[in-house]
Design a protein around this motif. Structure first.
Motif, PDB file in Angstrom:
ATOM      1  N   MET A 168       0.768  -1.666  -0.097  1.00  0.00           N
ATOM      2  CA  MET A 168      -0.041   0.048  -0.110  1.00  0.00           C
ATOM      3  C   MET A 168       1.406   1.366  -0.112  1.00  0.00           C
ATOM      4  SD  MET A 168      -1.176   1.104   3.959  1.00  0.00           S
ATOM      5  CE  MET A 168       0.171   1.577   5.368  1.00  0.00           C
ATOM      6  N   LYS A 169      -0.095   2.557  -0.579  1.00  0.00           N
ATOM      7  CA  LYS A 169       1.001   3.496  -0.299  1.00  0.00           C
ATOM      8  C   LYS A 169       0.547   4.299   0.775  1.00  0.00           C
ATOM      9  CE  LYS A 169       1.471   4.301  -5.235  1.00  0.00           C
ATOM     10  NZ  LYS A 169       0.861   3.142  -5.767  1.00  0.00           N
ATOM     11  N   GLU A 220       5.615   6.699   0.068  1.00  0.00           N
ATOM     12  CA  GLU A 220       6.360   4.805  -0.367  1.00  0.00           C
ATOM     13  C   GLU A 220       5.184   3.792  -0.034  1.00  0.00           C
ATOM     14  OE1 GLU A 220       9.695   4.338   2.391  1.00  0.00           O
ATOM     15  OE2 GLU A 220      10.650   5.649   1.850  1.00  0.00           O
ATOM     16  N   GLU A 221       5.721   2.982  -0.870  1.00  0.00           N
ATOM     17  CA  GLU A 221       5.184   1.079  -0.921  1.00  0.00           C
ATOM     18  C   GLU A 221       5.739   0.735   0.440  1.00  0.00           C
ATOM     19  OE1 GLU A 221       3.014  -0.469  -2.317  1.00  0.00           O
ATOM     20  OE2 GLU A 221       2.691   1.077  -3.800  1.00  0.00           O
ATOM     21  N   LYS A 222       4.717   0.329   1.395  1.00  0.00           N
ATOM     22  CA  LYS A 222       4.942  -0.081   2.389  1.00  0.00           C
ATOM     23  C   LYS A 222       4.049  -1.444   2.918  1.00  0.00           C
ATOM     24  CE  LYS A 222       4.850   2.707   6.560  1.00  0.00           C
ATOM     25  NZ  LYS A 222       4.315   3.350   7.502  1.00  0.00           N
ATOM     26  N   GLU A 244      -2.964   4.662   2.654  1.00  0.00           N
ATOM     27  CA  GLU A 244      -4.256   3.853   2.040  1.00  0.00           C
ATOM     28  C   GLU A 244      -5.034   2.692   2.588  1.00  0.00           C
ATOM     29  OE1 GLU A 244      -3.277   3.708  -2.498  1.00  0.00           O
ATOM     30  OE2 GLU A 244      -2.378   2.181  -0.965  1.00  0.00           O
TER      31      GLU A 244
END
Lengths: 197, 382
Positions: free
Chosen positions: B1-2, B15-17, B133
């Motif tokens: 998710m962002k 970031e993507e986490k 998100e």
């Protein structure tokens, strides 16, 4: 002394220029609907009513993976639930863990945590440069909003008092980067010169 | 998710986490639809709050849709639209049982002096926030509430902190009919505090700031008298003048740790971090209130010492009242006020920003560009 004689607060009456309730009610929608202090939501401050919160436990079930979780020494135990956003790691983690040896009333606790924050940031910046996504101070500071959001028009000619210190922000943000780059340059130059000898 | 992540003072990025997980049986995972940037988020952004870690996601004002619930959750199900108070709280500890939800003792191992707050550093428990998100919400049966069908989504997100805190600030002032109330700060909380002061029977409401566009909003939204402190040599003296040299009955500090108005305090407090912020507004509040009056503090301060004029507070016999807001205690009454048309929370929203552009949103809000008062973050467009 004014010609009309002494006035509040040199005499006991309240100031005279407060509008009447009727005038205020006519001008302000809802004026006085919460006039009764005892009928306000946070009155009294403490109301013992454990059944009203939605909790269906006396003590919450404990979240797992509790080993090593740092906690304030002013807590008698690790709380049953805790955040797991960014576990301690590396040098900054060691500094922060050391900070948690001190109570919350000690400056050392908070100042060590701030030191840990800075070390964490410096380490993350350095690590980013050997990653696929290096830090980009242009996009990460959002400074491009200066152009898109009327940076000059928003600041000048508006009597804003914060303009007198906003010039420090770029130094606070960019200073460590400039110092780091200068240090790296000087270090490399010294190594090269030593190699030539 | 962002997700928005912190990269150091004045630096954030998306970031993507990993997706948040159910970590406790009473957790829920919420798909965030709308979040907000709070003025107190700027303290984190500026590096003022100790134990703000790289990779942490900010955001304590958010609403969304339930994506997943833990096995012990009884009151929510997947698909419910919920508003989440900024307080993380258990509902059963000594403090929660007495209504002090913001002082919960079961959710923040990192400090006893503050409860749990989403996305507000490890000093408030280390919970990721809602500028993402998805977000983990502990004690899903206690904090979140299903958004009523009649309620506007933007009003709902403003109820999760800013409106509840402004209203709470006015309550802390113990306003009685005819009181003169001075509010320092024309940001979202100050505007709501000013508006709420009328509901509690104030006779005069005065808002002070140095940003003219915000003072204009104070005049139109909160029907307040306004003073631009930049136009006066000494705003405290001006407050004495305008109250027949009595002082205000109640003063509300809706500014907190990054107040302007004194260069030395600003530089030592917020640039050099030599004190826990710049307590200019609080000192002005102490000096502007009348003897025996009440100072209400809802502006956020960090845990580090600040140079407060406590002698004046003592000698004037002041009552100082403050706390983080127990948000959910305010909601039933605030719901009524919104339905009755007394409060229109989203009148102060100035910007709606996609999550992808959040770094520029923070800079705009921090630097007070583009007449920004309240920026919302659109995490998942509905």
């Amino acid at each position: 002394m004014p010609e009309s004689g002494p006035s509040t607060p040199y005499v006991a009456n309240k100031p005279k220029d407060i509008p009447t309730a009727e005038a205020l009610r006519a001008r302000i929608p809802g004026w006085g609907v919460d006039l009764d202090r005892k009928d306000r939501p946070s009155y009294p401050r403490e109301v013992y009513d454990p059944g009203s919160t939605g909790a269906h436990w006396d003590y919450p079930e404990e979240q797992p993976h509790r080993e090593g979780r740092e906690r304030s020494i002013e807590h008698g135990q690790l709380t049953p639930v805790f955040g797991t956003s960014a576990p301690l790691h590396g040098v900054s983690g060691s500094i922060r863990r050391y900070a948690y040896r001190y109570g919350e009333g000690r400056a050392a606790h908070w100042l060590l945590l701030l030191l840990g924050d800075r070390v964490d940031a410096w380490g993350a910046h350095a690590a980013s440069f050997v990653s696929l996504r290096p830090d980009n101070p242009i996009t990460e500071t959002g400074v491009l909003a200066e152009g898109r959001r009327h940076g000059i028009a928003s600041r000048f000619g508006r009597k804003r008092v914060d303009v007198n210190h906003q010039w420090i922000d770029p130094i606070v943000v960019a200073g460590p980067w400039v110092a780091g780059a200068a240090g790296a340059f000087l270090g490399v130059r010294a190594i090269v010169r030593r190699g030539r000898r | 998710m962002k997700a928005m992540v912190y990269r150091g003072p004045y630096k954030i990025r998306v970031e993507e986490k990993p997706m948040p997980r159910i970590e406790h049986p009473n957790d829920a995972i919420i798909k965030v639809t709308t979040a907000a940037i709070c003025g107190s988020d700027l303290h984190l952004y500026h590096g003022l709050m100790p134990d703000t870690r790289i990779g942490h996601t900010f955001g304590h004002e958010f609403i969304g849709v339930v994506e997943e619930v833990g096995p012990s959750v009884q009151n929510l199900k997947r698909g419910d639209r919920v508003m989440v108070p900024f307080n993380v709280y258990c509902g059963s500890c000594y403090y929660c049982a007495r209504g002090l939800y913001s002082n919960c003792h079961n959710v923040n191992p990192n400090a006893t002096a503050v409860g749990g707050i989403y996305g507000y550093s490890h000093t408030t428990g280390g919970y990721d926030g809602g500028q993402a998100e998805f977000v983990r919400v502990p004690f899903a049966d206690v904090g979140p509430t299903i958004i009523p069908d009649w309620m506007d989504s933007e009003d709902a997100v403003l109820l999760t902190d800013a409106l509840a805190t402004g209203y709470f600030g006015a309550q802390l002032g113990s306003i009685v009919e005819g009181d003169t109330v001075v509010v320092f700060g024309a940001g979202p909380v100050g505007l709501y505090a000013a508006k709420s002061s009328w509901l509690m029977g104030a006779g005069r409401v005065i808002v002070i700031d140095h940003l003219e566009y915000r003072l204009e909003k104070a005049r139109t939204f909160a029907q307040a008298e306004t003073f631009n402190f930049a136009e006066y040599d000494d705003i405290v003296v001006e407050m004495k003048r305008t109250t027949d040299f009595l002082g205000a009955d109640v003063v509300i500090d809706a500014v907190g740790a990054e107040a302007d108005g004194n260069f030395i305090q600003q530089v030592t407090g917020t640039k050099l971090k030599l004190q826990g912020g710049s307590p200019i507004a609080l000192n002005w509040a102490i000096d502007s209130v009348r003897k025996g009056g009440t100072v209400s503090v809802v502006g956020a301060y960090g845990p580090i010492f600040s140079a407060i004029k406590f002698g004046d507070a003592l000698n004037k016999g002041l009552t100082l009242r403050m706390n983080q807001t127990p948000v959910k205690r305010q909601w039933p009454r605030l719901f009524e006020h919104i339905q009755n048309g007394y409060l229109k929370p989203n009148d102060i929203v100035t910007h709606r920003i996609p999550l992808a552009d959040i770094a520029e949103g923070y800079h705009m809000f921090s630097a007070k560009l583009d007449n920004c008062i309240k920026p919302l973050i659109i995490a998942n467009p509905s």
